[in-house]
Enzyme design. Structure first.
Site, PDB file in Angstrom:
ATOM      1  N   LYS A  11       0.817  -1.215   0.000  1.00  0.00           N
ATOM      2  CA  LYS A  11       0.000   0.000   0.000  1.00  0.00           C
ATOM      3  C   LYS A  11       0.856   1.274   0.000  1.00  0.00           C
ATOM      4  O   LYS A  11       2.062   1.224   0.258  1.00  0.00           O
ATOM      5  CB  LYS A  11      -0.927  -0.034   1.228  1.00  0.00           C
ATOM      6  CG  LYS A  11      -1.942  -1.178   1.180  1.00  0.00           C
ATOM      7  CD  LYS A  11      -2.921  -1.072   2.332  1.00  0.00           C
ATOM      8  CE  LYS A  11      -3.969  -2.171   2.249  1.00  0.00           C
ATOM      9  NZ  LYS A  11      -5.009  -2.007   3.288  1.00  0.00           N
ATOM     10  N   TYR A  51     -12.472  -1.788  -3.811  1.00  0.00           N
ATOM     11  CA  TYR A  51     -12.975  -1.983  -2.442  1.00  0.00           C
ATOM     12  C   TYR A  51     -14.507  -1.890  -2.359  1.00  0.00           C
ATOM     13  O   TYR A  51     -15.048  -1.628  -1.281  1.00  0.00           O
ATOM     14  CB  TYR A  51     -12.342  -0.963  -1.499  1.00  0.00           C
ATOM     15  CG  TYR A  51     -10.944  -1.354  -1.040  1.00  0.00           C
ATOM     16  CD1 TYR A  51     -10.728  -2.483  -0.254  1.00  0.00           C
ATOM     17  CD2 TYR A  51      -9.836  -0.591  -1.381  1.00  0.00           C
ATOM     18  CE1 TYR A  51      -9.460  -2.842   0.176  1.00  0.00           C
ATOM     19  CE2 TYR A  51      -8.551  -0.936  -0.958  1.00  0.00           C
ATOM     20  CZ  TYR A  51      -8.378  -2.065  -0.172  1.00  0.00           C
ATOM     21  OH  TYR A  51      -7.127  -2.418   0.260  1.00  0.00           O
ATOM     22  N   ASN A 114      -2.090   0.128   6.708  1.00  0.00           N
ATOM     23  CA  ASN A 114      -1.577  -1.096   7.320  1.00  0.00           C
ATOM     24  C   ASN A 114      -0.641  -1.879   6.390  1.00  0.00           C
ATOM     25  O   ASN A 114      -0.560  -3.097   6.453  1.00  0.00           O
ATOM     26  CB  ASN A 114      -2.744  -1.969   7.811  1.00  0.00           C
ATOM     27  CG  ASN A 114      -3.699  -2.354   6.688  1.00  0.00           C
ATOM     28  OD1 ASN A 114      -3.547  -1.912   5.552  1.00  0.00           O
ATOM     29  ND2 ASN A 114      -4.668  -3.201   7.001  1.00  0.00           N
ATOM     30  N   HIS A 117      -2.211  -5.482   1.612  1.00  0.00           N
ATOM     31  CA  HIS A 117      -3.541  -6.075   1.458  1.00  0.00           C
ATOM     32  C   HIS A 117      -3.363  -7.518   0.994  1.00  0.00           C
ATOM     33  O   HIS A 117      -2.411  -7.831   0.277  1.00  0.00           O
ATOM     34  CB  HIS A 117      -4.357  -5.316   0.402  1.00  0.00           C
ATOM     35  CG  HIS A 117      -5.587  -6.053  -0.037  1.00  0.00           C
ATOM     36  ND1 HIS A 117      -6.749  -6.023   0.686  1.00  0.00           N
ATOM     37  CD2 HIS A 117      -5.813  -6.884  -1.089  1.00  0.00           C
ATOM     38  CE1 HIS A 117      -7.651  -6.801   0.088  1.00  0.00           C
ATOM     39  NE2 HIS A 117      -7.106  -7.322  -0.993  1.00  0.00           N
ATOM     40  N   GLU A 128      -9.861 -10.431  -7.414  1.00  0.00           N
ATOM     41  CA  GLU A 128      -8.838  -9.396  -7.201  1.00  0.00           C
ATOM     42  C   GLU A 128      -7.630  -9.575  -8.126  1.00  0.00           C
ATOM     43  O   GLU A 128      -7.067  -8.593  -8.605  1.00  0.00           O
ATOM     44  CB  GLU A 128      -8.414  -9.399  -5.729  1.00  0.00           C
ATOM     45  CG  GLU A 128      -9.544  -8.909  -4.832  1.00  0.00           C
ATOM     46  CD  GLU A 128      -9.182  -8.854  -3.353  1.00  0.00           C
ATOM     47  OE1 GLU A 128      -8.034  -9.231  -2.991  1.00  0.00           O
ATOM     48  OE2 GLU A 128     -10.037  -8.435  -2.568  1.00  0.00           O
TER      49      GLU A 128
HETATM   50  P1  CMP Z   1      -7.441  -4.474   3.640  1.00  0.00           P
HETATM   51  O1  CMP Z   1      -6.940  -5.799   4.023  1.00  0.00           O
HETATM   52  O2  CMP Z   1      -6.890  -3.856   2.405  1.00  0.00           O
HETATM   53  O3  CMP Z   1      -9.031  -4.524   3.539  1.00  0.00           O
HETATM   54  C1  CMP Z   1      -9.843  -3.408   3.727  1.00  0.00           C
HETATM   55  C2  CMP Z   1      -9.084  -2.225   4.256  1.00  0.00           C
HETATM   56  O4  CMP Z   1      -9.869  -1.254   4.896  1.00  0.00           O
HETATM   57  C3  CMP Z   1      -8.123  -2.669   5.353  1.00  0.00           C
HETATM   58  O5  CMP Z   1      -7.100  -3.444   4.841  1.00  0.00           O
HETATM   59  C4  CMP Z   1      -7.724  -1.342   5.937  1.00  0.00           C
HETATM   60  O6  CMP Z   1      -6.776  -0.654   5.131  1.00  0.00           O
HETATM   61  C5  CMP Z   1      -9.061  -0.624   5.878  1.00  0.00           C
HETATM   62  N1  CMP Z   1      -9.767  -0.719   7.145  1.00  0.00           N
HETATM   63  C6  CMP Z   1     -10.247  -1.806   7.738  1.00  0.00           C
HETATM   64  N2  CMP Z   1     -10.844  -1.516   8.890  1.00  0.00           N
HETATM   65  C7  CMP Z   1     -10.725  -0.193   9.027  1.00  0.00           C
HETATM   66  C8  CMP Z   1     -11.148   0.707  10.010  1.00  0.00           C
HETATM   67  N3  CMP Z   1     -11.805   0.300  11.091  1.00  0.00           N
HETATM   68  N4  CMP Z   1     -10.865   1.994   9.818  1.00  0.00           N
HETATM   69  C9  CMP Z   1     -10.211   2.409   8.708  1.00  0.00           C
HETATM   70  N5  CMP Z   1      -9.783   1.576   7.722  1.00  0.00           N
HETATM   71  C10 CMP Z   1     -10.035   0.293   7.896  1.00  0.00           C
END
Ligand code: CMP
Length: 140
Positions: A11, A51, A114, A117, A128
């Protein structure tokens, strides 16, 4: 276990901090094989489409803004049990809750930024991988 394909995304927060090489090294070190890879920047509409499943969630707008804020590396991975193995290597979505030694624990900034993904199931993995790569892009 069966041979599976899954999608990994490094990311914007991780690419921006120069962590892509380190994360790819971990992927390869764990025996997950890179079958296709691209550095790209998602447009806002592409992030929204990717998403779409999270459309109703309160964080959807912010997530799409963030995912289109800088370059990402998209990767198609292949291995026995690749989906679960990549998720294990990443750790829990929230870096605070992720197990020690996982990518998100070490590199994640917060629950949104984070670092990586990963697809969460065979159906989503197929969708995906196909979102970013055609069959011609996948190296056998
Ligand atoms: P990802 O695994 O890419 O799947 C969905 C994404 O949404 C997740 O990682 C985070 O980047 C984001 N995400 C998930 N939960 C939250 C949250 N509570 N607040 C903000 N972003 C979130």
């Amino acid at each position: 276990m069966a041979i599976e394909r899954t999608l990994a995304i490094i990311k914007p927060d991780a690419v921006g901090r120069g962590l892509a090489g380190d994360i790819i090294k971990r992927i390869e070190g764990a025996g997950l094989r890179v079958r296709a890879m691209r550095l790209m920047r998602l447009g806002r509409a592409q992030a929204e489409a990717f998403y779409e499943v999270h459309k109703a969630r309160p964080f959807y707008g912010s997530l799409c803004e963030y995912m289109s804020s800088g370059p990402v590396v998209v990767i198609a991975l292949e291995a026995d049990g690749a989906i679960a193995r990549w998720r294990e290597l990443m750790g829990a979505t929230d870096p605070v809750k992720a197990a020690p030694g996982t990518i998100r624990k070490e590199f994640g900034m917060n629950v949104e930024q984070n670092a990586t993904h990963g697809s969460d199931a065979p159906e989503t993995a197929a969708r995906e991988v196909a979102f970013f790569f055609s069959s011609l892009d996948i190296v056998a």
